[in-house]
Design a protein around this motif. Structure first.
Motif, PDB file in Angstrom:
ATOM      1  N   LYS A  82       0.820  -1.213   0.000  1.00 11.87           N
ATOM      2  CA  LYS A  82       0.000   0.000   0.000  1.00 11.87           C
ATOM      3  C   LYS A  82       0.852   1.260   0.000  1.00 11.87           C
ATOM      4  CE  LYS A  82      -4.065  -1.648   2.486  1.00 11.87           C
ATOM      5  NZ  LYS A  82      -4.655  -1.641   3.830  1.00 11.87           N
ATOM      6  N   ARG A  99       0.957   4.037  -2.896  1.00  9.90           N
ATOM      7  CA  ARG A  99       0.718   5.434  -2.538  1.00  9.90           C
ATOM      8  C   ARG A  99       1.772   6.340  -3.196  1.00  9.90           C
ATOM      9  NH1 ARG A  99      -3.599   6.633   0.397  1.00  9.90           N
ATOM     10  NH2 ARG A  99      -3.284   5.889   2.493  1.00  9.90           N
ATOM     11  N   ALA A 118      -8.844   1.986  -0.218  1.00 10.14           N
ATOM     12  CA  ALA A 118      -9.652   2.932   0.544  1.00 10.14           C
ATOM     13  C   ALA A 118      -9.372   2.709   2.025  1.00 10.14           C
ATOM     14  CB  ALA A 118     -11.125   2.680   0.270  1.00 10.14           C
ATOM     15  N   ASN A 119      -8.940   1.512   2.289  1.00 14.54           N
ATOM     16  CA  ASN A 119      -8.753   1.094   3.653  1.00 14.54           C
ATOM     17  C   ASN A 119      -7.334   1.362   4.122  1.00 14.54           C
ATOM     18  OD1 ASN A 119      -8.753  -0.209   6.020  1.00 14.54           O
ATOM     19  ND2 ASN A 119      -9.164  -2.252   5.178  1.00 14.54           N
ATOM     20  N   ALA A 120      -7.094   2.571   4.621  1.00 13.88           N
ATOM     21  CA  ALA A 120      -5.747   2.887   5.093  1.00 13.88           C
ATOM     22  C   ALA A 120      -5.389   1.890   6.183  1.00 13.88           C
ATOM     23  CB  ALA A 120      -5.705   4.295   5.639  1.00 13.88           C
ATOM     24  N   ASP A 121      -4.204   1.385   6.108  1.00 14.02           N
ATOM     25  CA  ASP A 121      -3.881   0.307   7.039  1.00 14.02           C
ATOM     26  C   ASP A 121      -3.582   0.823   8.431  1.00 14.02           C
ATOM     27  OD1 ASP A 121      -1.132   1.310   6.714  1.00 14.02           O
ATOM     28  OD2 ASP A 121      -0.786  -0.452   7.965  1.00 14.02           O
ATOM     29  N   GLN A 165     -10.332   5.015   7.302  1.00 12.60           N
ATOM     30  CA  GLN A 165     -11.594   4.756   6.578  1.00 12.60           C
ATOM     31  C   GLN A 165     -12.775   5.481   7.219  1.00 12.60           C
ATOM     32  OE1 GLN A 165     -12.013   0.592   6.784  1.00 12.60           O
ATOM     33  NE2 GLN A 165     -13.450   0.521   5.091  1.00 12.60           N
ATOM     34  N   SER A 185       1.025   3.041   5.603  1.00 12.66           N
ATOM     35  CA  SER A 185       0.508   3.720   4.411  1.00 12.66           C
ATOM     36  C   SER A 185      -0.380   4.910   4.746  1.00 12.66           C
ATOM     37  CB  SER A 185      -0.254   2.732   3.536  1.00 12.66           C
ATOM     38  OG  SER A 185      -1.371   2.272   4.251  1.00 12.66           O
TER      39      SER A 185
END
Lengths: 297, 451
Positions: free
Chosen positions: A258, A262, A289-292, B361, B410
């Protein structure tokens, strides 16, 4: 100020304890005096107690450490005390249960839940107080931020019930423990001290495989603290890798992918548009969409 | 004071607590630079102390290995096991006996030196030689110096009394309140050793009114750096040297090879140093690093300029001759200027770091923003889009801030400087390689519900 005073000696201590003799040195008083100047003191101590303490310690030496001692990379500290600590602490002391109403995720309110509080936990990382409690209805261990509590009210319990709960808590705590093994890449062995300091806040066991000159650090943590371990792993970067846990390895791998996506995306955006209408028509990998980022560290 | 012995014990305990289980005794001895015989002897001695101290608490620690005894056990108690380092000072049995008889005698009444001498003669076991007046007077002087007893107002002959206002002046509830305060402060603030010592005594004092375990162990703390209290052994010597403007000398064992954190361009020679080297510095400041739980001392060292040492490597610390006030002041000002933008202690060139952070999110609490606010030191936060914000900070060098930025995974993208951005990309590529083989479809085990 010498921390190796004879007065602190273990034999002295043992001897004095035999009769419950209380001694306090001027060092301890000077330290306490310094702490009484902390903004937490008036919140933590009743005005009378505080007043008495100030009186007692008035003549003590002033440590004035702020002129010589600097704390760096410290999290901002809103408060080290919370008004609910006192009532909750009393409930724990007297083995009482509570009824609790608080805000939960997504702004919902959880009404009047019954629980048995057993510890108050402070997170050095988030600078927040939590109450750890057992929810008999669901047979679960819970952790609630004191800031999210709206009301709490003590509930008397039968001593047998309280000790049944205590036994359940011990079992559940043991069950939620898990281990993660982390390997230090041998080329970073010279940074071992730093790496071990970073992990020194966990319960751990270190193994040294001499043939490969490899250090393996086995952490024992509650399962719900995985995210914090992951954040430590990202903090240390390429010096360490998760050796044994497939799920965590997957998470790290995902994070790396990710992050790289980015960066790749913005690199692309900053490219001048050489091919007319071309750049955008390429299917750019949809970025997560799901930022970790996890609620940790 | 047998300083060398403490130095050895500090290193010994640090190694055990940090690397518990990694080495056998021969390897430990080698790494500590002592003989196996000395290693065994030290271990025996520390174990004995540990058991004396621990036995009063649990009574079941008899068969545990040393490494198990010093191992950090989270969740059970906030008891700092490494504290016993400060309890380890050797004392003659006769002195222990005498001092404790003196204090016990003073427990209920104020007495003169001669009355105390009589009491000592009556109370000491028969097989011990009786003390003379001179010995008693010097014992009283010591106890008065450390502040455990004080003279009653009035003329000679002086009457001594025990300092125990905290017990006599506070009600039982207030004592518990104070205990809680001391517990919280010792665990959340630095320095903490005196707080832990006080916590220990208060714990015993309140045990008569509150015998249940819940009275003294209601709090736990996660995740704090537990071994930091070992370095407090040097803290006061250094602080007092700074306060009194004295040079200090010590032998420095670099923790393996100094990492890029310890020192950069101001001190190129130090980076090549192997360890066990004698240093004489003008100490200027002590820095505690919350990121790793480590202590640094900053000093000035003639041609080498400003130097930084990690406290864990310092042994045989000695105070020396004094420094002129004006000179010291000038150095302090210079250092304050140089380190103004140090994330920790790096004094590299000042750069502006810019990073974009991504909100989690939808629907989740914005823990990213919370964390940047909490830990971002003097950096500024500017909202950017609905799902991003910008963070900007001026720092000396990029080495020290990098791990922090990286820890966001991230959720953070470094924008400037370009070099940091490139380094970040490079490192994440390497990390990605470590896990390349992982492609199975795995799920995290279900968490227990939290909140």
């Amino acid at each position: 100020m010498n921390l190796f005073e004879k007065m602190f000696n273990y034999q002295m201590m043992t001897r004095l304890n035999e009769t419950g003799l209380f001694t306090w040195t001027s060092q301890e008083r000077a330290w306490l005096r310094m702490m009484l100047n902390h903004p937490a003191a008036p919140e933590a101590l009743h005005p009378n107690t505080l007043h008495k303490m100030h009186d007692m310690l008035d003549a003590e030496q002033d440590l004035d450490l702020q002129d010589y001692l600097t704390e760096k990379a410290k999290s901002e500290e809103n408060s080290v005390f919370h008004p609910l600590l006192k009532p909750l602490r009393q409930m724990i002391l007297h083995h009482q249960g509570f009824r609790l109403t608080g805000r939960v995720r997504n702004g919902r309110i959880s009404q009047d839940q019954f629980g048995y509080p057993y510890k108050l936990e402070y997170s050095m990382v988030k600078k927040e107080w939590y109450v750890l409690w057992y929810a008999p209805l669901h047979n679960k261990l819970m952790s609630t931020k004191l800031h999210s509590i709206i009301t709490t009210e003590a509930q008397p319990l039968q001593p047998e019930t309280a000790s049944q709960y205590a036994a359940k808590i011990a079992i559940l705590t043991e069950n939620r423990k898990t281990t993660v093994t982390i390997e230090v890449l041998p080329e970073f062995n010279q940074e071992l001290s730093r790496i071990l300091y970073a992990f020194s806040c966990f319960e751990k066991q270190v193994e040294f495989v001499e043939a490969q000159q490899t250090y393996r650090i086995e952490l024992t943590i509650p399962r719900n603290e995985m995210d914090y371990v992951l954040s430590k792993m990202r903090f240390l970067g390429k010096r360490v890798r998760i050796a044994d846990n497939a799920a965590l390895r997957e998470r790290m791998s995902e994070t790396a992918a990710k992050v790289l996506a980015r960066y790749a995306e913005t690199e692309l955006e900053t490219l001048p548009e050489r091919t007319s209408g071309g750049v955008r028509s390429h299917p750019i990998e949809k970025p997560f969409a799901n930022a970790d980022g996890s609620d940790s560290a | 004071m047998a300083k060398e012995s403490f130095d050895k014990e500090i290193q010994f305990l640090r190694m055990l607590s940090l690397t518990s289980g990694a080495y056998n005794r021969k390897q430990y001895a080698e790494r500590l630079g002592i003989s196996v015989h000395t290693f065994d002897k030290t271990q025996r001695r520390l174990k004995e102390i540990m058991q004396t101290v621990a036995d009063q608490r649990s009574g079941s620690e008899q068969n545990k290995e040393m490494a198990d005894l010093v191992r950090f056990q989270y969740g059970e108690s906030a008891e700092p096991m490494l504290l016993f380092l400060f309890r380890a000072k050797s004392m003659k049995e006769t002195e222990v006996q005498r001092l404790s008889v003196l204090l016990h005698t003073l427990q209920d009444q104020a007495l003169t030196a001669m009355e105390l001498l009589d009491a000592c003669c009556a109370d000491l076991p028969e097989d011990l030689a009786l003390p003379d007046e001179k010995t008693i007077r010097s014992d009283l002087k010591y106890l008065e110096e450390v502040g455990v007893i004080r003279k009653e107002p009035g003329g000679r002959p002086y009457r001594y009394l025990l300092q125990q206002d905290v017990l006599t002046g506070l009600s039982v509830e207030e004592q518990l309140e104070l205990y809680d305060f001391v517990d919280i402060m010792a665990n959340t603030q630095v320095p903490s050793v005196q707080g832990y010592l006080l916590r220990d005594s208060l714990k015993k004092a309140i045990a008569t009114s509150y015998p249940q375990e819940e009275a003294t162990e209601p709090f736990i703390y996660k995740y704090h750096y537990y071994s930091r209290i070992l370095d407090e052994a040097h803290l006061y010597t250094l602080l007092s040297a700074i306060r009194q403007r004295k040079h200090v000398q010590f032998l420095y064992y670099s923790p393996k090879k100094p990492s890029s954190y310890s020192s950069q361009n101001t001190n190129p020679r130090f980076e090549r140093e192997a360890g066990g080297r004698s240093n004489r510095i003008v100490p200027l400041e002590v820095v505690y690093d919350h990121q790793y739980g480590r202590w640094y001392v900053i000093g000035f060292q003639g041609r080498r300029g400003f130097v930084k040492f990690r406290m864990e490597g310092i042994t045989q610390l000695e105070e020396q001759d004094s420094i002129e006030e004006e000179y010291m002041l000038k150095l302090k000002q210079q250092w304050a200027e140089i380190s103004r933008y140090s994330w920790l202690v790096d004094t590299g060139n000042t750069v502006t770091v810019q990073a974009r952070f991504f909100h989690p999110q939808d629907g989740q609490r914005n823990f990213i923003l919370d964390r940047v606010r909490l830990q971002g030191q003097w950096g500024t936060i500017t909202p950017e889009t609905d799902h991003t914000f910008l963070y900007e900070i001026q720092v000396n060098g990029i080495t020290e801030i990098k791990p922090w930025l990286r820890s966001f995974g991230s959720s953070c993208e470094v924008i400037a400087p370009q070099r940091l951005r490139q380094e970040m990309i490079k490192e994440w590529k390497e990390i990605a390689q470590y896990y390349e083989s992982v492609r199975e479809d795995v799920q995290l085990p279900d968490d227990d519900e939290i909140e």
